[in-house]
Design an enzyme around this catalytic site. Structure first.
Site: not given
Lengths: 245, 77
Positions: A12-13, A15, A139, A152, A154-156
């Protein structure tokens, strides 16, 4: 804190925080390969990194085959990555009572399951090299919780738990695994917020301002360095004081 | 050209940091040669590279001794 000659993969580079991370690692001497989901994104990365020997590739972190193909191409061209920054992520916000299962699945897959895939793909090379750095971008909401972001968060939170376990598995091979948990950073993701959301946000940030992508990238660069060899399984908050859990 | 047995034993010595004299065909990687679970994973990786073969996970889990590894390589390469 030189990273001279080390091969680094940043997902994800194209931006935001990922772009800044790629830039800082390249400035410190790493050969940085940045991933994007589109050709245009990958070309932009190549433009930004080519003067330092880096380049962009198209990779979809939610697809195991795409990761395998990308990793193979990178390894043939540049050697096996010994620094992996798992930065790619998406949001699909909604209250749980309105959230579709697709939105849950997409966020868990792209933000958490992807890290299982990319980490597994690079560990062999790192184990052989007896040196490696995996840095996961989490995050502030992983610890705080945030209404509208159960998927989000839960994932983080999953990313941070995985960080601790993998750190213990690989520690005696010279491989460290850490997370960096940014607060509100001035990127496209936070530009989507309206004024009232922004005001509410400012009132809970003791520093009284948004963070800059560079301020997150600097912490990632430290964790990637030789000097950080004894830091592992840690999550470092970069949030202007809004949460210290 | 070395035999499969010699090559397997050489890799076992390198990966597990043991002396050649300690490695018998009957030696168990974990019980006799002190390998932990990550060592056994890396040992399989090294065998795959030496013999240019892929050892599936379910087969790799069954390789407990030096002889198991020799037998597998002889049968699959």
């Amino acid at each position: 804190m030189s990273l001279e000659g080390k091969v680094a993969l940043v997902t994800g580079a194209s931006r935001g925080i990922g772009r800044e991370i790629a830039k800082v690692l390249a400035d410190r001497g790493a050969v940085v390969i940045g991933t994007a989901t589109s050709e245009a994104g990958a070309e932009g990365i190549t433009e930004a990194l080519s003067s330092k020997g880096g380049y962009g590739i198209v990779m979809n972190v939610s697809d195991a085959e795409s990761i395998d193909a990308g990793l193979k191409a990178v390894t043939e061209k540049s050697g096996a990555p010994v620094i992996l920054v798992n930065n790619a992520g998406i949001t699909r916000d909604n209250l749980l009572m309105r959230m579709k299962e697709d939105d849950w699945d997409a966020v868990i897959n792209t933000n958490l399951s992807s890290i299982y895939r990319t980490s597994k793909a690079v560990l062999r090379g790192m184990a052989k090299a007896r040196w490696g750095r995996i840095i996961n971008i989490s995050s502030v909401v992983a610890g705080m919780g945030n209404p509208g972001q159960v998927n989000y968060c839960a994932a983080k939170a999953g990313v941070e738990g995985m960080t601790r376990s993998l750190a213990k598995e690989m520690a005696n091979r010279g491989i460290t695994v850490n997370s960096v948990a940014p607060g509100f950073i001035d990127t496209d993701m936070t530009k989507k917020l309206d004024d009232s959301q922004r005001d509410a946000m400012m009132s809970v940030i003791p520093a009284g301002r948004l963070g800059e992508p560079e301020e997150v990238a600097a912490v990632v660069a430290f964790l990637a360095s030789q000097e950080a060899a004894y830091v592992t399984g840690e999550t470092i908050n970069v949030n202007g004081g809004m949460f210290m859990g | 050209m070395s035999t499969v047995e010699e090559r397997v034993k050489k890799i076992v010595c390198e990966q597990l940091g043991v002396k050649e004299s300690e490695v018998q065909n009957t030696s168990s990687f974990v019980e006799d040669l002190g390998a932990d679970s990550l060592d056994t994973v890396e040992l399989v990786m090294a065998l795959e590279e030496e013999f240019e073969t892929e050892i599936p996970d379910e087969e790799a889990e069954k390789l407990a001794s030096v002889q198991d590894a020799i037998d597998y390589i002889v049968a699959h390469t």
